[in-house]
Scaffold this motif. Structure first.
Motif, PDB file in Angstrom:
ATOM      1  N   HIS A  72       0.795  -1.238   0.000  1.00 24.76           N
ATOM      2  CA  HIS A  72       0.000   0.000   0.000  1.00 24.76           C
ATOM      3  C   HIS A  72       0.828   1.289   0.000  1.00 24.76           C
ATOM      4  CE1 HIS A  72      -3.323  -2.814   1.077  1.00 24.76           C
ATOM      5  NE2 HIS A  72      -3.872  -2.093   0.126  1.00 24.76           N
ATOM      6  N   ARG A 100      -7.637   5.129  -1.073  1.00 26.91           N
ATOM      7  CA  ARG A 100      -7.699   3.761  -0.540  1.00 26.91           C
ATOM      8  C   ARG A 100      -6.303   3.242  -0.220  1.00 26.91           C
ATOM      9  NH1 ARG A 100     -11.931   3.229  -4.277  1.00 26.91           N
ATOM     10  NH2 ARG A 100     -10.559   2.334  -5.864  1.00 26.91           N
ATOM     11  N   ARG A 105      -5.971   0.150   2.083  1.00 25.62           N
ATOM     12  CA  ARG A 105      -7.063  -0.677   1.552  1.00 25.62           C
ATOM     13  C   ARG A 105      -6.930  -0.802   0.038  1.00 25.62           C
ATOM     14  NH1 ARG A 105     -10.451   3.323   3.509  1.00 25.62           N
ATOM     15  NH2 ARG A 105     -11.509   3.170   1.514  1.00 25.62           N
ATOM     16  N   GLY A 106      -7.654  -1.746  -0.503  1.00 26.84           N
ATOM     17  CA  GLY A 106      -7.706  -1.912  -1.948  1.00 26.84           C
ATOM     18  C   GLY A 106      -6.503  -2.669  -2.484  1.00 26.84           C
ATOM     19  N   THR A 108      -3.036  -3.592  -4.178  1.00 30.02           N
ATOM     20  CA  THR A 108      -1.702  -2.991  -4.178  1.00 30.02           C
ATOM     21  C   THR A 108      -1.152  -2.997  -5.602  1.00 30.02           C
ATOM     22  OG1 THR A 108      -0.582  -5.098  -3.836  1.00 30.02           O
ATOM     23  CG2 THR A 108      -1.273  -3.864  -1.843  1.00 30.02           C
TER      24      THR A 108
END
Length: 128
Positions: A72, A100, A105-106, A108
């Motif tokens: 991230h 995000r 989050r989400g 990478t």
């Protein structure tokens, strides 16, 4: 005969490291094999150094190190660059992806890269 291209994940700390390692694996020192997700997809579909008959694989060795480096925080840095140069019609979408990534989050960048391999050339990527 299958051609094997080796990506050394231990040397990948930034997106630029990945593009360099990938280009050099396929086309030698200073070689090119994409500098973004769209160009990677184009290259995987042929004509940029891989055999025309599709008889090739990529071995991404020590991929766990790359997964950490392109997690991230690395994704946020990558998306900051994308945001700074993207078309105005894409700014809202990229800004949402960036938010995000900054929040942890989400997907990478590692996920996006492996997804590009899977979408464009199924079964050519081996994570070792």
């Amino acid at each position: 005969m299958t051609t094997t291209y080796v990506i050394d994940g231990a040397g990948i700390h930034t997106p630029e490291d990945f593009w360099t390692a990938l280009g050099e694996a396929v086309n030698g020192p200073g070689g090119y094999f994409g500098k973004g997700l769209d160009s990677l997809t184009d290259c995987l579909r042929g004509g940029f150094g891989t055999p025309d008959d599709g008889s090739y694989v990529f071995e991404w060795r020590d991929h766990a190190a790359s997964r950490r480096a392109l997690g991230h925080p690395g994704t946020a840095r990558y998306l900051e660059g994308v945001f700074s140069r993207c078309h105005y019609t894409n700014r809202e979408r990229v800004a949402e992806e960036l938010a995000r990534a900054r929040a942890g989050r989400g997907p990478t960048l590692f996920d996006m890269l492996t997804g590009a391999f899977t979408d464009a050339a199924p079964a050519v990527l081996r994570l070792l």
